[in-house]
Design a protein around this motif. Sequence first.
Motif, PDB file in Angstrom:
ATOM      1  N   THR A   1      -7.889 -10.992  15.372  1.00  0.00           N
ATOM      2  CA  THR A   1      -7.837 -11.793  14.154  1.00  0.00           C
ATOM      3  C   THR A   1      -8.302 -10.948  12.968  1.00  0.00           C
ATOM      4  OG1 THR A   1      -8.432 -13.951  13.182  1.00  0.00           O
ATOM      5  CG2 THR A   1     -10.188 -12.749  14.313  1.00  0.00           C
ATOM      6  N   GLY A   2      -7.871 -11.327  11.775  1.00  0.00           N
ATOM      7  CA  GLY A   2      -8.260 -10.620  10.560  1.00  0.00           C
ATOM      8  C   GLY A   2      -7.579  -9.282  10.375  1.00  0.00           C
ATOM      9  N   VAL A   3      -6.433  -9.077  11.050  1.00  0.00           N
ATOM     10  CA  VAL A   3      -5.769  -7.776  11.054  1.00  0.00           C
ATOM     11  C   VAL A   3      -4.485  -7.816  10.234  1.00  0.00           C
ATOM     12  CG1 VAL A   3      -4.564  -6.096  12.523  1.00  0.00           C
ATOM     13  CG2 VAL A   3      -6.712  -7.122  13.302  1.00  0.00           C
ATOM     14  N   VAL A   4      -4.251  -6.752   9.450  1.00  0.00           N
ATOM     15  CA  VAL A   4      -2.958  -6.520   8.802  1.00  0.00           C
ATOM     16  C   VAL A   4      -2.323  -5.337   9.534  1.00  0.00           C
ATOM     17  CG1 VAL A   4      -1.729  -5.901   6.697  1.00  0.00           C
ATOM     18  CG2 VAL A   4      -3.759  -7.386   6.579  1.00  0.00           C
ATOM     19  N   LEU A   5      -1.222  -5.586  10.217  1.00  0.00           N
ATOM     20  CA  LEU A   5      -0.599  -4.575  11.061  1.00  0.00           C
ATOM     21  C   LEU A   5       0.636  -3.992  10.392  1.00  0.00           C
ATOM     22  CD1 LEU A   5      -0.382  -3.136  13.836  1.00  0.00           C
ATOM     23  CD2 LEU A   5       1.055  -5.063  14.570  1.00  0.00           C
ATOM     24  N   ASP A   6       0.627  -2.676  10.174  1.00  0.00           N
ATOM     25  CA  ASP A   6       1.816  -2.004   9.651  1.00  0.00           C
ATOM     26  C   ASP A   6       2.888  -1.945  10.724  1.00  0.00           C
ATOM     27  OD1 ASP A   6       1.003  -1.297   7.006  1.00  0.00           O
ATOM     28  OD2 ASP A   6      -0.329   0.200   7.882  1.00  0.00           O
ATOM     29  N   CYS A   7       4.092  -2.324  10.358  1.00  0.00           N
ATOM     30  CA  CYS A   7       5.242  -2.234  11.254  1.00  0.00           C
ATOM     31  C   CYS A   7       6.324  -1.494  10.480  1.00  0.00           C
ATOM     32  CB  CYS A   7       5.695  -3.628  11.686  1.00  0.00           C
ATOM     33  SG  CYS A   7       6.948  -3.652  12.980  1.00  0.00           S
ATOM     34  N   THR A   8       6.158  -0.169  10.389  1.00  0.00           N
ATOM     35  CA  THR A   8       6.954   0.646   9.467  1.00  0.00           C
ATOM     36  C   THR A   8       7.667   1.809  10.127  1.00  0.00           C
ATOM     37  OG1 THR A   8       5.150   2.166   8.966  1.00  0.00           O
ATOM     38  CG2 THR A   8       5.256   0.120   7.644  1.00  0.00           C
ATOM     39  N   GLY A   9       7.521   1.957  11.440  1.00  0.00           N
ATOM     40  CA  GLY A   9       8.086   3.130  12.090  1.00  0.00           C
ATOM     41  C   GLY A   9       7.392   4.424  11.692  1.00  0.00           C
ATOM     42  N   GLY A  10       6.180   4.282  11.142  1.00  0.00           N
ATOM     43  CA  GLY A  10       5.430   5.465  10.696  1.00  0.00           C
ATOM     44  C   GLY A  10       5.763   5.918   9.294  1.00  0.00           C
ATOM     45  N   ALA A  11       6.589   5.153   8.581  1.00  0.00           N
ATOM     46  CA  ALA A  11       6.984   5.566   7.224  1.00  0.00           C
ATOM     47  C   ALA A  11       5.807   5.645   6.273  1.00  0.00           C
ATOM     48  CB  ALA A  11       8.033   4.597   6.678  1.00  0.00           C
ATOM     49  N   ASN A  12       4.722   4.941   6.589  1.00  0.00           N
ATOM     50  CA  ASN A  12       3.541   4.949   5.726  1.00  0.00           C
ATOM     51  C   ASN A  12       2.594   6.113   6.040  1.00  0.00           C
ATOM     52  OD1 ASN A  12       3.234   3.392   8.223  1.00  0.00           O
ATOM     53  ND2 ASN A  12       1.104   3.092   7.569  1.00  0.00           N
ATOM     54  N   LEU A  13       2.920   6.934   7.026  1.00  0.00           N
ATOM     55  CA  LEU A  13       2.016   8.011   7.418  1.00  0.00           C
ATOM     56  C   LEU A  13       2.248   9.259   6.570  1.00  0.00           C
ATOM     57  CD1 LEU A  13       2.357   7.679  11.294  1.00  0.00           C
ATOM     58  CD2 LEU A  13       0.519   6.780   9.841  1.00  0.00           C
ATOM     59  N   PRO A  14       1.195   9.982   6.214  1.00  0.00           N
ATOM     60  CA  PRO A  14       1.335  11.220   5.445  1.00  0.00           C
ATOM     61  C   PRO A  14       1.739  12.378   6.365  1.00  0.00           C
ATOM     62  CG  PRO A  14      -0.975  10.799   5.853  1.00  0.00           C
ATOM     63  CD  PRO A  14      -0.226   9.620   6.420  1.00  0.00           C
ATOM     64  N   THR A  15       3.016  12.407   6.751  1.00  0.00           N
ATOM     65  CA  THR A  15       3.473  13.378   7.772  1.00  0.00           C
ATOM     66  C   THR A  15       3.749  14.755   7.173  1.00  0.00           C
ATOM     67  OG1 THR A  15       5.796  12.791   7.430  1.00  0.00           O
ATOM     68  CG2 THR A  15       4.559  11.532   9.068  1.00  0.00           C
ATOM     69  N   GLY A  16       3.956  14.830   5.858  1.00  0.00           N
ATOM     70  CA  GLY A  16       4.301  16.095   5.241  1.00  0.00           C
ATOM     71  C   GLY A  16       5.764  16.467   5.420  1.00  0.00           C
TER      72      GLY A  16
ATOM     73  N   ARG B   1       0.805  -1.213   0.000  1.00  0.00           N
ATOM     74  CA  ARG B   1       0.000   0.000   0.000  1.00  0.00           C
ATOM     75  C   ARG B   1       0.843   1.270   0.000  1.00  0.00           C
ATOM     76  NH1 ARG B   1      -1.412  -0.814   4.974  1.00  0.00           N
ATOM     77  NH2 ARG B   1      -0.376  -2.832   4.981  1.00  0.00           N
ATOM     78  N   ALA B   2       2.120   1.165  -0.332  1.00  0.00           N
ATOM     79  CA  ALA B   2       3.019   2.310  -0.181  1.00  0.00           C
ATOM     80  C   ALA B   2       2.969   3.299  -1.337  1.00  0.00           C
ATOM     81  CB  ALA B   2       4.457   1.815  -0.004  1.00  0.00           C
ATOM     82  N   ALA B   3       2.522   2.885  -2.510  1.00  0.00           N
ATOM     83  CA  ALA B   3       2.440   3.759  -3.689  1.00  0.00           C
ATOM     84  C   ALA B   3       3.784   4.388  -4.026  1.00  0.00           C
ATOM     85  CB  ALA B   3       1.376   4.841  -3.496  1.00  0.00           C
ATOM     86  N   ILE B   4       4.828   3.574  -4.004  1.00  0.00           N
ATOM     87  CA  ILE B   4       6.181   4.026  -4.352  1.00  0.00           C
ATOM     88  C   ILE B   4       6.477   3.607  -5.786  1.00  0.00           C
ATOM     89  CG2 ILE B   4       8.634   3.788  -3.828  1.00  0.00           C
ATOM     90  CD1 ILE B   4       7.828   3.206  -0.935  1.00  0.00           C
ATOM     91  N   PRO B   5       6.904   4.526  -6.655  1.00  0.00           N
ATOM     92  CA  PRO B   5       7.237   4.148  -8.028  1.00  0.00           C
ATOM     93  C   PRO B   5       8.228   2.987  -8.056  1.00  0.00           C
ATOM     94  CG  PRO B   5       7.256   6.534  -7.801  1.00  0.00           C
ATOM     95  CD  PRO B   5       7.094   5.978  -6.416  1.00  0.00           C
ATOM     96  N   GLY B   6       7.985   2.063  -8.960  1.00  0.00           N
ATOM     97  CA  GLY B   6       8.873   0.909  -9.093  1.00  0.00           C
ATOM     98  C   GLY B   6       8.480  -0.276  -8.239  1.00  0.00           C
ATOM     99  N   THR B   7       7.372  -0.149  -7.491  1.00  0.00           N
ATOM    100  CA  THR B   7       6.989  -1.261  -6.617  1.00  0.00           C
ATOM    101  C   THR B   7       5.605  -1.832  -6.941  1.00  0.00           C
ATOM    102  OG1 THR B   7       6.010   0.184  -4.926  1.00  0.00           O
ATOM    103  CG2 THR B   7       8.372  -0.285  -4.739  1.00  0.00           C
TER     104      THR B   7
END
Length: 249
Positions: free
Chosen positions: A233-248, A144-150
Amino acid sequence: MSTASASNVFAGQRTVVMGGSSGIGEATATAFAADGAEVVITGRDREKLDVAVARIGGSTSGVQLDATDPAALAAFFTATGTVDHLVVAVSGAAGSGAFADLDLADLAHGFDAKFWPQVRVLQAALPHLRKDGSVTLITAASARAAIPGTAGLAAINGALEAMVPPLAVELAPLRVNAVSPGVIDTPWWDRVPSEQRTALFDGLAATTPVGRVGRPEDVARAIHMFAANTFVTGVVLDCTGGANLPTGR
């Protein structure tokens, strides 16, 4: 991660970590072993398995296994017996690159290396999983990262993540979850030249809310939580250090 534990929350239980001879898989096996579980790790390389078993300690064994081989998987789970917790850390590196030039054969190989093995492992394990045990798949934030090339990696990991909620309902009371790691400093990155890898990690650390890339132990703690918490149950947990957050930032 410390090998000492006071809780022994998994005492008397068996955990299988598919792809447990290094990185996230090994850190996960260490966490379970430290909490009293009998741990079985698998991998293709006998030498790496033996070294990992020695590092992990506790009641840990290693089985040489090709997760792409259905017959070998069936034989492995039959021989292993009842499994309380299954962690599927089987991974691959194929399928990345700019979409316009993406080699579709390479993308197919990416599915063959990660998507299909994880699906085959779960199917083979089902008759041997404790009815109310747990399964944790390891996907990736590229879903779900929307990074070009992925786009290719997003397809592989997104397909796995899309299966989690319906599987959690269909296979209940077995609990099915997934951890979706961001950039984690594991041997997976050894293919990148050292200087380039350091520059990449430093750049990511500077733009990530927690200020660093991940460590295998970070993901292992998330997997440990899924196995220990019987109300998730039924959970997908992001473990990214917040890299997926729209922090600006």
